[in-house]
Design an enzyme around this catalytic site. Structure first.
Site, PDB file in Angstrom:
ATOM      1  N   GLY A  92     -25.908  21.297  52.257  1.00 17.99           N
ATOM      2  CA  GLY A  92     -24.606  20.769  52.633  1.00 17.99           C
ATOM      3  C   GLY A  92     -24.000  20.009  51.471  1.00 17.99           C
ATOM      4  N   GLN A  94     -24.521  16.855  50.097  1.00 15.17           N
ATOM      5  CA  GLN A  94     -25.455  16.271  49.135  1.00 15.17           C
ATOM      6  C   GLN A  94     -26.383  17.325  48.548  1.00 15.17           C
ATOM      7  OE1 GLN A  94     -25.660  13.342  47.708  1.00 15.17           O
ATOM      8  NE2 GLN A  94     -23.977  12.425  48.855  1.00 15.17           N
ATOM      9  N   GLY A  95     -26.804  18.283  49.347  1.00 16.28           N
ATOM     10  CA  GLY A  95     -27.679  19.330  48.823  1.00 16.28           C
ATOM     11  C   GLY A  95     -27.028  20.107  47.707  1.00 16.28           C
ATOM     12  N   ARG A 114     -31.862  28.292  55.937  1.00 13.94           N
ATOM     13  CA  ARG A 114     -32.046  29.418  56.853  1.00 13.94           C
ATOM     14  C   ARG A 114     -31.535  30.700  56.210  1.00 13.94           C
ATOM     15  NH1 ARG A 114     -28.749  31.487  60.751  1.00 13.94           N
ATOM     16  NH2 ARG A 114     -27.301  29.731  60.484  1.00 13.94           N
ATOM     17  N   ASP A 153     -28.340  14.492  59.531  1.00  5.64           N
ATOM     18  CA  ASP A 153     -29.177  13.590  60.325  1.00  5.64           C
ATOM     19  C   ASP A 153     -29.637  14.252  61.621  1.00  5.64           C
ATOM     20  OD1 ASP A 153     -28.901  11.534  58.443  1.00  5.64           O
ATOM     21  OD2 ASP A 153     -27.025  10.863  59.352  1.00  5.64           O
ATOM     22  N   HIS A 177     -30.800   9.215  52.768  1.00  4.96           N
ATOM     23  CA  HIS A 177     -30.260   8.351  53.819  1.00  4.96           C
ATOM     24  C   HIS A 177     -31.447   7.838  54.618  1.00  4.96           C
ATOM     25  CE1 HIS A 177     -27.389   6.599  56.388  1.00  4.96           C
ATOM     26  NE2 HIS A 177     -27.120   7.611  57.195  1.00  4.96           N
ATOM     27  N   GLU A 265     -19.003   3.225  56.347  1.00  6.49           N
ATOM     28  CA  GLU A 265     -18.258   4.434  56.728  1.00  6.49           C
ATOM     29  C   GLU A 265     -17.320   4.172  57.901  1.00  6.49           C
ATOM     30  OE1 GLU A 265     -21.716   7.678  55.500  1.00  6.49           O
ATOM     31  OE2 GLU A 265     -21.526   6.982  57.563  1.00  6.49           O
ATOM     32  N   GLU A 301       1.485   4.575  47.971  1.00 11.49           N
ATOM     33  CA  GLU A 301       1.449   3.510  46.969  1.00 11.49           C
ATOM     34  C   GLU A 301       0.052   2.919  46.844  1.00 11.49           C
ATOM     35  OE1 GLU A 301       3.846  -0.601  45.841  1.00 11.49           O
ATOM     36  OE2 GLU A 301       4.670   0.766  47.345  1.00 11.49           O
TER      37      GLU A 301
END
Length: 402
Positions: A92, A94-95, A114, A153, A177, A265, A301
């Site tokens: 994904g 980060q991968g 997969r 996760d 994480h 986040e 701005e």
């Protein structure tokens, strides 16, 4: 903002600050230059003992240790990991970023996803070759000495019963994480007791990890050790942090990483900022301002002029660079916003620490119709007037003019 002339004058500086230097000797080039010679040296002689430098810095009166990329030049990195295979599980955000950076740095990295799924196809598009450095998850784990679990996760929780037996003694388990091990009562991710368990958490998206690396800059990251069986877990975490593209790293714990990450986040990084954008925009529209004016005064701005300058110089500099009218109003209203928002932020931190946010995330993201529900939410946000107005405003930027 009242300081219109000041803001216009500052915009060229903001653009300059956001642009990387053209002439930059990158870490990628250094890795390429020494890759072949290190491979020969690894066969001919045992690894040398290296002294790893650490810098102690003063952060607002608090002394903290910082580990810099300069402590791990390409030759040392390649020598340190010469006997390792890094099995990156999941492709994904980060991968993708970490995997490509590791590959460009010359390390022996393979990807496990997969077979024939979307991530498999994405990896092939990025140059990973089936049977060479792209495998299904089980095959990648069996080949890896360092298993980098970069699944989402929810996916980490779902797949752990199958993955855990394959994390055998002698391997290292890597996370980006602290979510799964810290909230193990909910995720059921109980790590094996006979392996090193470490974390490197880049402070940005996988796209940013990749783009900053390609610019020769590097992202800042935190690192942590959850379990040190070999006595080398900390050094290994720092080295991996540099290898995936960090410019510098600071030490934390798995708990503090996940608490601060989920909190940020939902707060100032995305959730809180979006809430403030919406509130300010809606009031301006209700008071008779046009969509273009409301968007410019709320988002454009901020993101195009002020935020880059705050990032480069700090809030005090920003106040000092503005007109006396803007400065006075901003300083006067700061404590009012702080007093109104601090209780919300305390409630948010409690919700993170007690596991409510984790439970909500796992339950929602594990539903079979998760993707459809998420797309519906995203479509609703996309069609808010503020972001439809924003699309028109962005089209007027000079760089978007054809």
């Amino acid at each position: 903002m009242a300081a219109r002339n000041c803001t216009k004058a500052l915009r060229p500086l903001a653009r300059q600050l956001a642009t990387p230097a053209v002439q930059r000797r990158t870490f990628v080039a250094a890795a390429s230059a020494v890759r072949a010679s290190v491979a020969v040296k690894a066969v001919a002689a045992p690894a040398r003992q290296q002294v790893r430098g650490v810098k102690t810095m003063d952060f607002a009166g608090h002394k903290e240790e910082v580990h810099e990329r300069a402590d791990w030049p390409a030759e040392k990195l390649l020598d340190y990991f010469k006997n390792d295979t890094l099995a990156l599980i999941g492709y994904g955000s980060q991968g993708h970023g970490q995997g490509l950076n590791l590959r460009d740095n010359g390390l022996n990295v393979i990807v496990g996803v997969r077979k024939n799924g979307k991530s498999w196809e994405d990896a092939i598009q990025d140059g990973w070759v089936p049977g060479k450095n792209l495998f299904d998850v089980d095959e990648a784990i069996s080949r890896g000495t360092i298993v980098m679990n970069l699944l989402s996760d929810a996916a980490q929780s779902e797949t752990w019963p199958h993955i855990k037996p394959q994390i055998t003694k002698g391997k290292t388990l890597y996370f980006s994480h602290g979510f799964s091990p810290v909230f193990k009562d909910l995720t059921k991710v109980e790590v094996p007791t006979d392996v090193d368990v470490i974390l490197v958490a880049p402070k940005g998206s996988g796209r940013t990890v990749r783009s900053l690396f390609r610019e020769g800059r590097g992202i800042n990251s935190s690192f942590a050790v959850y379990q040190d069986v070999t006595g080398k877990a900390k050094e290994k975490a720092v080295a991996l942090g540099v290898a995936v593209g960090s410019g510098y790293l600071y030490e934390t714990t798995f708990e503090k990483e996940v608490y601060s990450d989920l909190y940020g986040e939902r707060g100032c990084l995305m959730g809180g900022i979006h809430g403030m954008f919406l509130a300010q925009y809606e009031v301006l529209r209700e008071r008779g301002h046009s969509p273009s004016e409301a968007f410019n005064e709320t988002v454009e701005e901020a993101t195009q002029s002020l935020y880059p300058l705050i990032g480069a110089h700090g809030m005090d500099w920003m106040f000092d660079a503005c007109s006396t009218t803007a400065r006075r109003g901003a300083i006067d209203w700061t404590p009012k916003f702080k007093d109104a928002l601090k209780p919300v932020f305390n409630n948010l931190y409690d919700s993170v620490k007690n596991g409510d946010e984790t439970k909500r995330s796992l339950e929602y993201n594990s539903q079979p119709d998760y993707r459809e529900r998420y797309e519906a939410e995203l479509d609703e946000i996309r069609n808010l007037e503020i972001w439809r107005a924003g699309k028109a405003v962005r089209s007027l930027r000079p760089e978007n003019q054809k």
